[in-house]
Design a protein around this motif. Structure first.
Motif, PDB file in Angstrom:
ATOM      1  N   ASP A  82       3.517   0.510 -12.442  1.00  0.00           N
ATOM      2  CA  ASP A  82       3.975  -0.116 -10.872  1.00  0.00           C
ATOM      3  C   ASP A  82       2.573   0.035 -10.269  1.00  0.00           C
ATOM      4  O   ASP A  82       2.337   1.095 -10.557  1.00  0.00           O
ATOM      5  CB  ASP A  82       5.066   0.700 -10.489  1.00  0.00           C
ATOM      6  N   VAL A  84       1.016   0.032  -6.214  1.00  0.00           N
ATOM      7  CA  VAL A  84       1.737  -0.161  -5.406  1.00  0.00           C
ATOM      8  C   VAL A  84       0.645  -0.175  -4.843  1.00  0.00           C
ATOM      9  O   VAL A  84      -0.396   0.954  -4.152  1.00  0.00           O
ATOM     10  CB  VAL A  84       2.056   1.560  -4.811  1.00  0.00           C
ATOM     11  N   ALA A  85       0.696  -1.753  -3.972  1.00  0.00           N
ATOM     12  CA  ALA A  85      -1.227  -1.949  -3.284  1.00  0.00           C
ATOM     13  C   ALA A  85      -0.154  -1.065  -1.984  1.00  0.00           C
ATOM     14  O   ALA A  85      -1.540  -1.024  -1.042  1.00  0.00           O
ATOM     15  CB  ALA A  85      -1.126  -3.734  -3.175  1.00  0.00           C
ATOM     16  N   ARG A  87       2.431   0.342   0.554  1.00  0.00           N
ATOM     17  CA  ARG A  87       4.174   1.374   0.744  1.00  0.00           C
ATOM     18  C   ARG A  87       4.672   1.743   2.503  1.00  0.00           C
ATOM     19  O   ARG A  87       5.754   1.647   2.504  1.00  0.00           O
ATOM     20  CB  ARG A  87       3.451   2.829   0.124  1.00  0.00           C
ATOM     21  N   TYR A  92       9.163  -6.368   2.640  1.00  0.00           N
ATOM     22  CA  TYR A  92       9.127  -7.335   2.113  1.00  0.00           C
ATOM     23  C   TYR A  92       9.245  -8.593   1.081  1.00  0.00           C
ATOM     24  O   TYR A  92      10.128  -8.464   0.986  1.00  0.00           O
ATOM     25  CB  TYR A  92       8.502  -5.991   0.503  1.00  0.00           C
ATOM     26  N   SER A 107      -1.962 -11.336  -0.070  1.00  0.00           N
ATOM     27  CA  SER A 107      -1.237 -10.616  -0.397  1.00  0.00           C
ATOM     28  C   SER A 107       0.574 -10.270   0.678  1.00  0.00           C
ATOM     29  O   SER A 107       0.723  -9.000   0.803  1.00  0.00           O
ATOM     30  CB  SER A 107      -2.057  -8.344  -0.440  1.00  0.00           C
ATOM     31  N   ILE A 115       5.625  -8.494  -3.173  1.00  0.00           N
ATOM     32  CA  ILE A 115       5.149  -7.733  -4.491  1.00  0.00           C
ATOM     33  C   ILE A 115       6.039  -8.759  -5.719  1.00  0.00           C
ATOM     34  O   ILE A 115       6.397  -9.790  -5.075  1.00  0.00           O
ATOM     35  CB  ILE A 115       6.627  -6.571  -4.318  1.00  0.00           C
ATOM     36  N   ARG A 131      -4.229  -7.452  -8.642  1.00  0.00           N
ATOM     37  CA  ARG A 131      -4.952  -5.553  -7.719  1.00  0.00           C
ATOM     38  C   ARG A 131      -5.997  -6.734  -7.103  1.00  0.00           C
ATOM     39  O   ARG A 131      -6.355  -5.946  -5.957  1.00  0.00           O
ATOM     40  CB  ARG A 131      -4.856  -5.030  -9.124  1.00  0.00           C
ATOM     41  N   SER A 136       1.252  -6.470  -4.849  1.00  0.00           N
ATOM     42  CA  SER A 136       2.162  -4.819  -5.721  1.00  0.00           C
ATOM     43  C   SER A 136       2.947  -5.733  -7.215  1.00  0.00           C
ATOM     44  O   SER A 136       2.959  -7.226  -7.151  1.00  0.00           O
ATOM     45  CB  SER A 136       3.134  -4.390  -4.528  1.00  0.00           C
ATOM     46  N   SER A 157       9.359   3.123  -5.820  1.00  0.00           N
ATOM     47  CA  SER A 157       7.860   3.285  -5.340  1.00  0.00           C
ATOM     48  C   SER A 157       7.730   3.062  -3.975  1.00  0.00           C
ATOM     49  O   SER A 157       6.556   2.551  -3.660  1.00  0.00           O
ATOM     50  CB  SER A 157       7.355   2.150  -6.653  1.00  0.00           C
TER      51      SER A 157
END
Length: 239
Positions: A82, A84-85, A87, A92, A107, A115, A131, A136, A157
């Motif tokens: 995973d 995770v950009a 959290r 989301y 993003s 996500i 990325r 994410s 996550s």
């Protein structure tokens, strides 16, 4: 009504929140509904206090954009774990995109962090692209998406406990096949569509195993009349 029902498993609670016609169709373009349709849909959705919402790739395309995806793979292979950009997002926006097709330009969608749920067969170049955009991702399986596994990863996550499923008939049908719909929230529009071959609330594939096509039973929670002759009906899965 509880704002955030607590989960009792290792995955989020899934509430399918949709606006079907009286005959179960979900393509609203031709229905000529009043403006209150959108506001009532959003208002009722907010009552669940969900941490995230999820749709399929085709439904997400208008939100993703058309960025260029570099074809050159990174020098080193990217591990299939995973990414995770972020959290700590207040909400989301999740998409099931097994082959990594969406061309994200950002993003987030109106401040909701994106996500994407992928298979491990996605190319390294696409993972590097996500990325670079700060998008994410989690892996839902090697060659196809295991929705139960994907949901478990989303909770582990990102801490997602309540998820609104707002997809098309196919993704909703996939969740139903895997018995992952905990609650059904439908705002029935005062329209009879009658179109043949258009998506319905749940479209289940005849190619799936026979056990998956078993009817799922729900019990009534509440019925409420809304403005403009809309009717909000809530059910919970009968276990």
């Amino acid at each position: 009504m509880s704002a955030k029902p607590r989960t009792t498993s290792d995955r989020p609670r899934v509430i399918c929140h949709m606006v079907p016609s009286v005959d179960g169709r979900i393509v609203t373009d031709r229905w000529d509904l009043p403006p209150t349709f959108v506001s009532e849909y959003e208002r009722t959705a907010a009552t669940f206090g969900a941490d995230a919402w999820m749709i399929g790739r085709i439904s997400m395309e208008p939100y993703a954009g058309k960025a260029t995806i570099p074809r050159r793979a990174p020098a080193e292979r990217i591990p299939r774990t995973d990414f995770v950009a972020r959290r700590d997002a207040s909400s989301y926006a999740i998409v099931v995109d097994p082959g990594g097709k969406l061309r994200w330009t950002s993003s987030d969608i109106d401040g909701e962090h994106v996500i994407t749920v992928l298979t491990e067969g996605v190319e390294d170049a696409y993972l590097a692209f996500l990325r670079s955009k700060g998008v994410s991702y989690v892996f839902g399986g090697r060659t196809e998406i295991d929705l139960g596994r994907a949901l478990a990863r989303l909770r582990a996550s990102f801490g997602i406990e309540t998820l609104l499923l707002e997809g098309g008939g196919k993704i909703n049908g996939s969740f139903l096949d895997e018995d992952l719909v905990d609650e059904l929230s439908v705002i029935v529009a005062p329209v009879v569509d009658g179109s043949v071959g258009t998506p319905t609330l749940f479209d289940r594939s005849s190619s799936r195993r026979s056990r998956a096509s078993t009817p799922r039973h729900f019990e009534l929670v509440s019925v409420e009349r809304l403005p403009s002759d809309l009717v909000w009906i809530r059910y919970r899965r009968r276990r």
